[in-house]
Motif scaffolding. Structure first.
Motif, PDB file in Angstrom:
ATOM      1  N   PRO A  46     -16.402  -2.562   1.963  1.00 33.49           N
ATOM      2  CA  PRO A  46     -16.041  -3.630   1.025  1.00 33.49           C
ATOM      3  C   PRO A  46     -16.291  -3.246  -0.427  1.00 33.49           C
ATOM      4  O   PRO A  46     -15.563  -3.685  -1.322  1.00 33.49           O
ATOM      5  N   LEU A  47     -17.322  -2.398  -0.661  1.00 39.90           N
ATOM      6  CA  LEU A  47     -17.599  -1.948  -2.035  1.00 39.90           C
ATOM      7  C   LEU A  47     -16.404  -1.181  -2.590  1.00 39.90           C
ATOM      8  O   LEU A  47     -15.935  -1.448  -3.702  1.00 39.90           O
ATOM      9  N   ALA A  48     -15.873  -0.243  -1.795  1.00 34.47           N
ATOM     10  CA  ALA A  48     -14.722   0.557  -2.233  1.00 34.47           C
ATOM     11  C   ALA A  48     -13.489  -0.323  -2.423  1.00 34.47           C
ATOM     12  O   ALA A  48     -12.768  -0.192  -3.422  1.00 34.47           O
ATOM     13  N   LEU A  49     -13.252  -1.260  -1.481  1.00 38.72           N
ATOM     14  CA  LEU A  49     -12.097  -2.152  -1.600  1.00 38.72           C
ATOM     15  C   LEU A  49     -12.252  -3.104  -2.793  1.00 38.72           C
ATOM     16  O   LEU A  49     -11.279  -3.419  -3.473  1.00 38.72           O
ATOM     17  N   GLY A  50     -13.484  -3.536  -3.054  1.00 34.48           N
ATOM     18  CA  GLY A  50     -13.747  -4.400  -4.202  1.00 34.48           C
ATOM     19  C   GLY A  50     -13.502  -3.678  -5.514  1.00 34.48           C
ATOM     20  O   GLY A  50     -12.913  -4.230  -6.443  1.00 34.48           O
ATOM     21  N   LEU A  51     -13.951  -2.421  -5.581  1.00 33.56           N
ATOM     22  CA  LEU A  51     -13.727  -1.620  -6.794  1.00 33.56           C
ATOM     23  C   LEU A  51     -12.234  -1.359  -6.997  1.00 33.56           C
ATOM     24  O   LEU A  51     -11.727  -1.417  -8.119  1.00 33.56           O
ATOM     25  N   ARG A 104      -7.336  -2.715  -9.941  1.00 37.53           N
ATOM     26  CA  ARG A 104      -5.968  -3.239  -9.932  1.00 37.53           C
ATOM     27  C   ARG A 104      -5.859  -4.466 -10.847  1.00 37.53           C
ATOM     28  O   ARG A 104      -4.909  -4.602 -11.616  1.00 37.53           O
ATOM     29  N   ALA A 105      -6.862  -5.378 -10.774  1.00 37.32           N
ATOM     30  CA  ALA A 105      -6.841  -6.593 -11.602  1.00 37.32           C
ATOM     31  C   ALA A 105      -6.938  -6.236 -13.082  1.00 37.32           C
ATOM     32  O   ALA A 105      -6.234  -6.801 -13.916  1.00 37.32           O
ATOM     33  N   TRP A 106      -7.797  -5.280 -13.409  1.00 37.08           N
ATOM     34  CA  TRP A 106      -7.964  -4.852 -14.809  1.00 37.08           C
ATOM     35  C   TRP A 106      -6.676  -4.215 -15.319  1.00 37.08           C
ATOM     36  O   TRP A 106      -6.223  -4.489 -16.425  1.00 37.08           O
ATOM     37  N   ASP A 146      -3.603  -4.672 -14.134  1.00 37.54           N
ATOM     38  CA  ASP A 146      -2.567  -5.705 -14.252  1.00 37.54           C
ATOM     39  C   ASP A 146      -2.754  -6.509 -15.533  1.00 37.54           C
ATOM     40  O   ASP A 146      -1.793  -6.828 -16.225  1.00 37.54           O
ATOM     41  N   HIS A 147      -4.003  -6.848 -15.825  1.00 35.95           N
ATOM     42  CA  HIS A 147      -4.299  -7.623 -17.035  1.00 35.95           C
ATOM     43  C   HIS A 147      -3.926  -6.833 -18.286  1.00 35.95           C
ATOM     44  O   HIS A 147      -3.364  -7.373 -19.226  1.00 35.95           O
ATOM     45  N   ARG A 148      -4.223  -5.545 -18.259  1.00 34.47           N
ATOM     46  CA  ARG A 148      -3.960  -4.684 -19.424  1.00 34.47           C
ATOM     47  C   ARG A 148      -2.468  -4.422 -19.599  1.00 34.47           C
ATOM     48  O   ARG A 148      -1.941  -4.461 -20.704  1.00 34.47           O
ATOM     49  N   ASP A 149      -1.789  -4.160 -18.462  1.00 30.22           N
ATOM     50  CA  ASP A 149      -0.375  -3.767 -18.555  1.00 30.22           C
ATOM     51  C   ASP A 149       0.592  -4.943 -18.565  1.00 30.22           C
ATOM     52  O   ASP A 149       1.767  -4.778 -18.861  1.00 30.22           O
ATOM     53  N   GLY A 150       0.127  -6.136 -18.173  1.00 33.59           N
ATOM     54  CA  GLY A 150       0.984  -7.319 -18.238  1.00 33.59           C
ATOM     55  C   GLY A 150       1.905  -7.474 -17.053  1.00 33.59           C
ATOM     56  O   GLY A 150       1.632  -7.029 -15.946  1.00 33.59           O
ATOM     57  N   SER A 151       3.066  -8.075 -17.302  1.00 31.90           N
ATOM     58  CA  SER A 151       3.955  -8.524 -16.230  1.00 31.90           C
ATOM     59  C   SER A 151       4.538  -7.410 -15.391  1.00 31.90           C
ATOM     60  O   SER A 151       4.879  -7.599 -14.244  1.00 31.90           O
ATOM     61  N   HIS A 162      -8.058 -13.286  -8.506  1.00 27.65           N
ATOM     62  CA  HIS A 162      -7.966 -11.849  -8.815  1.00 27.65           C
ATOM     63  C   HIS A 162      -9.295 -11.305  -9.335  1.00 27.65           C
ATOM     64  O   HIS A 162      -9.574 -10.118  -9.224  1.00 27.65           O
ATOM     65  N   THR A 163     -10.139 -12.203  -9.896  1.00 24.95           N
ATOM     66  CA  THR A 163     -11.469 -11.802 -10.361  1.00 24.95           C
ATOM     67  C   THR A 163     -12.495 -12.022  -9.262  1.00 24.95           C
ATOM     68  O   THR A 163     -13.401 -11.215  -9.076  1.00 24.95           O
ATOM     69  N   LEU A 164     -12.334 -13.131  -8.536  1.00 25.88           N
ATOM     70  CA  LEU A 164     -13.308 -13.524  -7.518  1.00 25.88           C
ATOM     71  C   LEU A 164     -13.317 -12.579  -6.322  1.00 25.88           C
ATOM     72  O   LEU A 164     -14.390 -12.224  -5.816  1.00 25.88           O
ATOM     73  N   LEU A 165     -12.136 -12.163  -5.852  1.00 23.36           N
ATOM     74  CA  LEU A 165     -12.065 -11.290  -4.677  1.00 23.36           C
ATOM     75  C   LEU A 165     -12.821  -9.975  -4.894  1.00 23.36           C
ATOM     76  O   LEU A 165     -13.687  -9.630  -4.088  1.00 23.36           O
ATOM     77  N   PRO A 166     -12.554  -9.229  -5.993  1.00 21.80           N
ATOM     78  CA  PRO A 166     -13.326  -7.999  -6.208  1.00 21.80           C
ATOM     79  C   PRO A 166     -14.821  -8.266  -6.311  1.00 21.80           C
ATOM     80  O   PRO A 166     -15.631  -7.520  -5.769  1.00 21.80           O
ATOM     81  N   LEU A 167     -15.181  -9.370  -6.984  1.00 27.27           N
ATOM     82  CA  LEU A 167     -16.596  -9.710  -7.169  1.00 27.27           C
ATOM     83  C   LEU A 167     -17.274  -9.965  -5.824  1.00 27.27           C
ATOM     84  O   LEU A 167     -18.368  -9.457  -5.562  1.00 27.27           O
ATOM     85  N   VAL A 168     -16.601 -10.744  -4.957  1.00 26.07           N
ATOM     86  CA  VAL A 168     -17.158 -11.049  -3.627  1.00 26.07           C
ATOM     87  C   VAL A 168     -17.278  -9.777  -2.789  1.00 26.07           C
ATOM     88  O   VAL A 168     -18.307  -9.537  -2.147  1.00 26.07           O
TER      89      VAL A 168
END
Length: 200
Positions: free
Chosen positions: A78-83, A88-90, A92-97, A177-183
């Motif tokens: 789960p650590l690797a999948l969370g990272l 991916r979330a970071w 997506d946020h940086r690159d946009g649509s 998108h933030t909660l899943l990696p955190l969990v």
């Protein structure tokens, strides 16, 4: 007698898998609106749980495929999948649509990702299941396995239910998108630390 075993099996499953509902809700939220996402998540949940059950049953019969000392290291999954999800979330946020379209094409988590998290999260359950299954005998073991497998479906339905409640769905759509990696990262670290992996 059999009703008693069914009740015990249901209670044991509920106590050892209560945290799975939150993770399933996050997975269902991630797959919302994607055709086939529900099927992939349910398949992954079953793959992961059947693997846990197979290891527990084998150990109850005296075969140990997974040494107890290896269980804490399941936290790396789960650590690797969370990272990966955080990256991916970071991105997506940086690159946009442009990347949001790419993520939409992925259609949520794959069955293997769900299975890996399920197996890692349930790795410590193996230690609980083994003595119970070993003392239940073959017929009792069959009842436990059947109840567990039925309850996996109930857990998936509960996860899907929570993920589709309007208030929860709105929150998960905004923060999922933030909660899943955190969990996943927290889950991985807890498994590693509580198990004493790497001398932690």
């Amino acid at each position: 007698m059999e009703l008693g075993i069914i009740g015990q099996a249901a209670g044991l499953f509920a106590v050892t898998n209560i945290d799975d509902i939150l993770i399933l809700a996050l997975f269902f939220a991630q797959g919302a609106g994607h055709p086939g996402a529900t099927r992939r998540i349910v398949l992954g949940q079953y793959l992961g749980f059947v693997a846990i059950l197979a290891v527990a049953v084998a150990a109850a019969f005296g075969a140990t495929f997974l040494p107890e000392s290896a269980i804490p290291y399941l936290g790396l999954l789960p650590l690797a999948l969370g990272l990966k999800a955080a990256w991916r979330a970071w991105k997506d946020h940086r690159d946009g649509s442009e990347d949001e379209e790419a993520q939409a094409a992925q259609g949520g988590p794959s069955p293997l990702e769900v299975a890996a998290v399920t197996f890692a999260n349930g790795g410590d359950n193996i230690g609980v299941y083994v003595p119970v299954l070993a003392t239940a005998g073959v017929s009792g073991m069959t009842v436990y396995a059947a109840v567990f497998l039925v309850l996996v479906t109930m857990w998936c339905l509960a996860g899907k239910f929570f993920a589709t409640r309007p208030v929860i769905a709105k929150g998960l759509a905004r923060w999922g998108h933030t909660l899943l990696p955190l969990v996943l990262i927290t889950l991985g670290l807890l498994i590693l630390i509580e198990g004493g992996a790497f001398g932690l």
